[in-house]
Motif scaffolding. Structure first.
Motif, PDB file in Angstrom:
ATOM      1  N   LEU A 134      -2.730   4.728  -2.558  1.00  0.00           N
ATOM      2  CA  LEU A 134      -3.336   5.875  -1.893  1.00  0.00           C
ATOM      3  C   LEU A 134      -3.003   7.068  -2.782  1.00  0.00           C
ATOM      4  N   SER A 135      -3.900   7.403  -3.673  1.00  0.00           N
ATOM      5  CA  SER A 135      -3.585   8.322  -4.770  1.00  0.00           C
ATOM      6  C   SER A 135      -3.767   9.780  -4.367  1.00  0.00           C
ATOM      7  N   VAL A 181       0.882  -1.171   0.000  1.00  0.00           N
ATOM      8  CA  VAL A 181       0.000   0.000   0.000  1.00  0.00           C
ATOM      9  C   VAL A 181       0.913   1.212   0.000  1.00  0.00           C
ATOM     10  N   ALA A 182       0.755   2.114  -0.953  1.00  0.00           N
ATOM     11  CA  ALA A 182       1.724   3.207  -1.073  1.00  0.00           C
ATOM     12  C   ALA A 182       1.079   4.479  -1.603  1.00  0.00           C
ATOM     13  N   VAL A 235      -7.446   1.749  -6.163  1.00  0.00           N
ATOM     14  CA  VAL A 235      -7.012   3.135  -5.928  1.00  0.00           C
ATOM     15  C   VAL A 235      -7.892   3.735  -4.841  1.00  0.00           C
ATOM     16  N   HIS A 236      -7.262   4.430  -3.900  1.00  0.00           N
ATOM     17  CA  HIS A 236      -7.972   5.055  -2.777  1.00  0.00           C
ATOM     18  C   HIS A 236      -7.510   6.504  -2.679  1.00  0.00           C
ATOM     19  N   PRO A 237      -8.429   7.473  -2.541  1.00  0.00           N
ATOM     20  CA  PRO A 237      -8.023   8.895  -2.515  1.00  0.00           C
ATOM     21  C   PRO A 237      -7.297   9.273  -1.232  1.00  0.00           C
ATOM     22  N   SER A 254      -1.172   9.025 -10.541  1.00  0.00           N
ATOM     23  CA  SER A 254      -1.208   7.712  -9.900  1.00  0.00           C
ATOM     24  C   SER A 254      -2.382   6.893 -10.410  1.00  0.00           C
ATOM     25  N   ASP A 255      -3.536   7.538 -10.602  1.00  0.00           N
ATOM     26  CA  ASP A 255      -4.698   6.843 -11.150  1.00  0.00           C
ATOM     27  C   ASP A 255      -4.383   6.290 -12.539  1.00  0.00           C
TER      28      ASP A 255
END
Length: 407
Positions: A319-320, A299-300, A338-340, A325-326
């Motif tokens: 963790l965008s 997770v980064a 993808v997580h904001p 990153s998306d």
């Protein structure tokens, strides 16, 4: 008398950002393989570090050593102002000594992190303007770009791109952003990030470890008013995530991507008192890849942390903090993970992480295929660089310079 081409590399290199230095490493690998006679040096943020690690001469980018510190006193403000004038002459003098200058990757045409126009954007403009005036080719190779709201920053970035002799981008949206800012991108190509050209560590049997790449994240240039709120939300969610994994008996390895991230590591270790949570001190992207190659999953936040995980074939949840990153995750087949970062939520993060691990075997197969494609595309990028930058005209110029320098 020597007729070797003189190649300069430029950027915030040697300043503690592993991604920037990884991009330099990739370009130096290309130059040493394809143009071993080229004489290479750097104009950069951390010249001592660049020389020590990469073995090339390096010069400090800014005359004012306090360039990136906040100036409040009159003397400090005056020094910054004087530095802008001095840097114009220093940059031109450095550019004049080269046949080609390469800006290796990095997000040099974006402002997705806090940025002042008179800092790096001004330095990049001086470089590109000097190149045009002195007829030295400046190449922006595999760079990142994004829409910029701040008018002075946008103007400097636009003119830098226009004045460069060569441009390529690390994703399609970067090219689209420059086109929207008024740059003619008809001849500009898109290739994978330069870090995909770096060597990959040998595969390791996963040992149940979860790598968590952290970042001193306070939002973008447009988020200054709520920067502390964004940071606290991101940090709280990360702490909850790490604590939950540790309570489940999962070993967690904290990773950084820049020196400034060390404070985040310290905050997490202080909040999660568990022998299962440890921290690494990576000094390069190679170090990051070794850590991630031994992990079950990652997770980064940082862009190049994501690249390191993807390149090793390790399933990663982003963790965008920016559209780049998306786009990267989508291109590598992991767009669903993808997580904001600005709206980090520990419960949702854990839910996505469980899904990532559930589909691990399938994702590893996808990543193997996408990495092979990326390697092929970068081979095309380097062949294009050779054809565009290292021409007969450059050799003629080098010979003429050598004659002028000979006694």
């Amino acid at each position: 008398m020597t007729t070797s081409l003189r190649v300069g590399v430029f950027g915030l290199l040697g300043s503690g950002n592993l991604g920037n230095d990884g991009s330099l490493e990739a370009v130096l690998g290309y130059l040493r393989a394809e143009h071993p006679d080229a004489v290479v040096d750097a104009l950069c943020g951390g010249p001592e570090s660049v020389t020590a690690r990469f073995g090339i001469p390096a010069t400090r980018m800014h005359w004012n050593r306090a360039e990136y510190r906040t100036a409040s006193r009159a003397g400090a403000v005056a020094a910054k102002g004087a530095g802008k004038i001095v840097d114009a002459f220093r940059t031109a003098a450095w550019v004049r000594r080269h046949d080609v200058v390469i800006v290796p990757g990095m997000g040099v045409l974006e402002a997705t992190l806090p940025l002042r126009p008179w800092g790096f954007p001004y330095a990049l403009f001086l470089l590109c303007a000097s190149g045009r005036l002195l007829r030295t080719r400046v190449a922006l190779v595999g760079v990142g770009a994004a829409p910029i709201r701040n008018r002075p920053t946008r103007a400097l970035v636009r003119w830098s791109a226009r004045l460069a002799a060569y441009r390529s981008y690390r994703d399609t949206q970067s090219r689209d952003a420059m086109r929207a800012m008024g740059v003619d991108t008809a001849r500009d190509e898109v290739y994978p990030d330069l870090a995909f050209a770096l060597p990959t560590p040998p595969p390791v049997e996963p040992a149940g470890i979860v790598c968590v790449g952290v970042m001193d994240f306070h939002g973008s240039n447009d988020d200054r008013a709520r920067s502390e709120e964004i940071y606290r939300r991101y940090l709280d969610a990360t702490i909850r995530f790490v604590r939950t994994l540790a309570e489940e008996g999962r070993p967690v390895r904290l990773l950084t991507g820049d020196r400034c991230d060390e404070a985040v590591v310290a905050a997490i270790l202080d909040a999660v008192d568990s022998p299962l949570v440890t921290a690494a001190q990576p000094a390069s992207l190679a170090d990051l890849m070794k850590e991630m190659a031994a992990a079950d999953s990652v997770v980064a936040v940082r862009y190049h942390n994501l690249i390191c995980a993807l390149k090793t074939g390790t399933p990663v949840l982003a963790l965008s903090y920016a559209a780049k990153s998306d786009a990267l995750m989508e291109r590598m087949g992991l767009g669903a993970y993808v997580h904001p970062a600005r709206e980090a939520d520990a419960d949702r993060l854990l839910e996505q992480f469980r899904a990532l691990e559930k589909h691990s075997a399938e994702l590893r197969r996808i990543l193997a295929e996408r990495n092979e494609t990326a390697a092929q595309q970068l081979a095309v990028q380097f062949a294009e660089l050779t054809a565009t930058l290292f021409t007969t005209g450059d050799l003629t110029r080098a010979r003429n310079r050598a004659r002028q320098e000979s006694p």
